[in-house]
Design a protein around this motif. Structure first.
Motif, PDB file in Angstrom:
ATOM      1  N   HIS A 162       0.315  -1.442  -0.125  1.00 22.97           N
ATOM      2  CA  HIS A 162       0.043  -0.064   0.411  1.00 22.97           C
ATOM      3  C   HIS A 162       0.821   1.161   0.251  1.00 22.97           C
ATOM      4  CE1 HIS A 162      -3.952   1.925   0.946  1.00 22.97           C
ATOM      5  NE2 HIS A 162      -3.354   3.086   1.258  1.00 22.97           N
ATOM      6  N   CYS A 163       1.933   1.673   1.011  1.00 22.49           N
ATOM      7  CA  CYS A 163       2.469   1.892   0.711  1.00 22.49           C
ATOM      8  C   CYS A 163       4.097   2.815  -0.340  1.00 22.49           C
ATOM      9  CB  CYS A 163       3.442   2.616   1.847  1.00 22.49           C
ATOM     10  SG  CYS A 163       2.731   2.341   3.450  1.00 22.49           S
ATOM     11  N   ARG A 164       4.070   0.976  -0.882  1.00 23.54           N
ATOM     12  CA  ARG A 164       5.163   2.090  -2.242  1.00 23.54           C
ATOM     13  C   ARG A 164       3.673   1.691  -3.586  1.00 23.54           C
ATOM     14  NH1 ARG A 164       9.727  -0.006  -1.325  1.00 23.54           N
ATOM     15  NH2 ARG A 164      10.179  -1.984  -0.239  1.00 23.54           N
ATOM     16  N   GLU A 165       2.628   1.554  -3.274  1.00 24.44           N
ATOM     17  CA  GLU A 165       1.807   2.069  -4.807  1.00 24.44           C
ATOM     18  C   GLU A 165       1.158   3.849  -4.412  1.00 24.44           C
ATOM     19  OE1 GLU A 165      -2.294   1.619  -5.969  1.00 24.44           O
ATOM     20  OE2 GLU A 165      -1.699  -0.034  -4.740  1.00 24.44           O
ATOM     21  N   ALA A 166       1.748   3.984  -2.758  1.00 13.22           N
ATOM     22  CA  ALA A 166       0.923   5.768  -2.449  1.00 13.22           C
ATOM     23  C   ALA A 166       2.215   6.649  -2.704  1.00 13.22           C
ATOM     24  CB  ALA A 166       0.980   5.807  -1.034  1.00 13.22           C
TER      25      ALA A 166
END
Length: 314
Positions: free
Chosen positions: A199-203
């Motif tokens: 989720h964080c890498r996508e954000a």
């Protein structure tokens, strides 16, 4: 039936004490009928759950996961008149904003379905009064309602809380060098440390921002609600707190209890040291952390009573 009192020495830091105790008991072939750890710790009006006419307390069947994610940006710094490409603080601040602006899914877990089913007879205000007539069918609408409420939103989503930033410049005209920030996540049932990382890498699409976990664990298993342990704990609490509705729920913080899952399928979280909501809000992890003497004494009575009733009813 034999009772064990287990005291880990580092619950607020590394949790190694509880793990060592659990590992030792497992090595000895011990399995537990149930375990009871901290959780709840307050009696409060049911108003937040649209049940204003009752007092409620929680017997928690699980706890959310925990993750500290560190974000790092490297820079040689320099004079602030030449900020080509942006400062490390700029990149770090944008990454924090990217993550906090991408909320996690909102959903009603099986545990919280049980909480609302328990409360359904007492809920008197809309829209929950109508929605809880069929909790499974209206789970999405109930979760959406909870997400908009300050008290209830931690029960229906993974939370995101930036807590630390390090490495800023000491002078207004000097660009910072290497900087780090930490974001604390409390993982809802259905999320994992791996899914939060994705989720964080996508954000954050900025390649200059490095990310890693300082520590992370998934949400705990869910304790049995239909067995001996839950029944004994609730009955014990009810003897000393008559008129309070105890509901199966979840701990939105973290405890040692999950370490005992390898030897126990009913790890419960409910403190008998019940404080008023105002005292719990300011006394726990606050300045001059404390509980009232009356709550301390009543909690001891509950523990003694619980051990006596457990040992007398094998």
């Amino acid at each position: 039936m034999q009772s064990y009192l287990a005291f880990g020495d580092d619950e607020e830091t590394l949790n190694l004490g509880a793990k060592a105790i659990s590992d030792h008991l497992k090595a000895q072939g011990v399995t537990l009928e149930f375990s009871l750890d901290e959780g709840g710790g307050k009696i409060e009006p049911g108003a937040a759950f649209s049940a204003p006419d009752i007092a409620i307390a929680h017997v928690d069947l699980m706890e959310k996961g925990y993750a500290d994610r560190e974000l790092s940006v490297r820079s040689v710094g320099g004079h602030s008149s030449r900020p080509y490409g942006g400062t490390s603080l700029e990149h770090l601040a944008c990454a924090i904003a990217d993550i906090t602006r991408k909320p996690f899914p909102v959903r009603l877990s099986p545990v919280m379905m049980g909480a609302f089913e328990t409360l359904a007879p007492y809920i008197t205000t809309e829209p929950l009064k109508t929605l809880v007539r069929d909790v499974p069918a209206n789970a999405g609408a109930i979760a959406a309602y909870c997400f908009r409420d300050r008290t209830l939103f931690p029960f229906v989503t993974t939370t995101i809380a930036p807590t630390i930033i390090r490495g800023s410049s000491k002078a207004c005209n000097v660009m910072p060098q290497d900087m780090q920030a930490v974001i604390n996540f409390r993982l809802a049932d259905g999320d994992t440390a791996e899914s939060v990382m994705a989720h964080c890498r996508e954000a954050v699409q900025d390649p200059t921002v490095e990310m890693c976990y300082l520590q992370a664990n998934d949400p705990s298993a869910t304790a049995r609600r239909d067995g001996y342990g839950y029944r004994k704990v609730v009955k014990g609490m009810e003897r000393y707190y008559p008129g309070v509705v105890f509901l199966p729920s979840m701990t939105v913080g973290a405890t040692d209890a999950h370490h005992y899952e390898q030897i126990c399928d009913t790890c419960l979280r409910c403190s008998p040291f019940m404080a008023e909501p105002q005292e719990a809000a300011t006394g726990v992890h606050g300045t001059n952390e404390r509980i009232p003497v009356r709550a301390y004494l009543q909690g001891i009575r509950v523990f003694i009573d619980l051990m006596e009733h457990v040992n007398l009813s094998c």
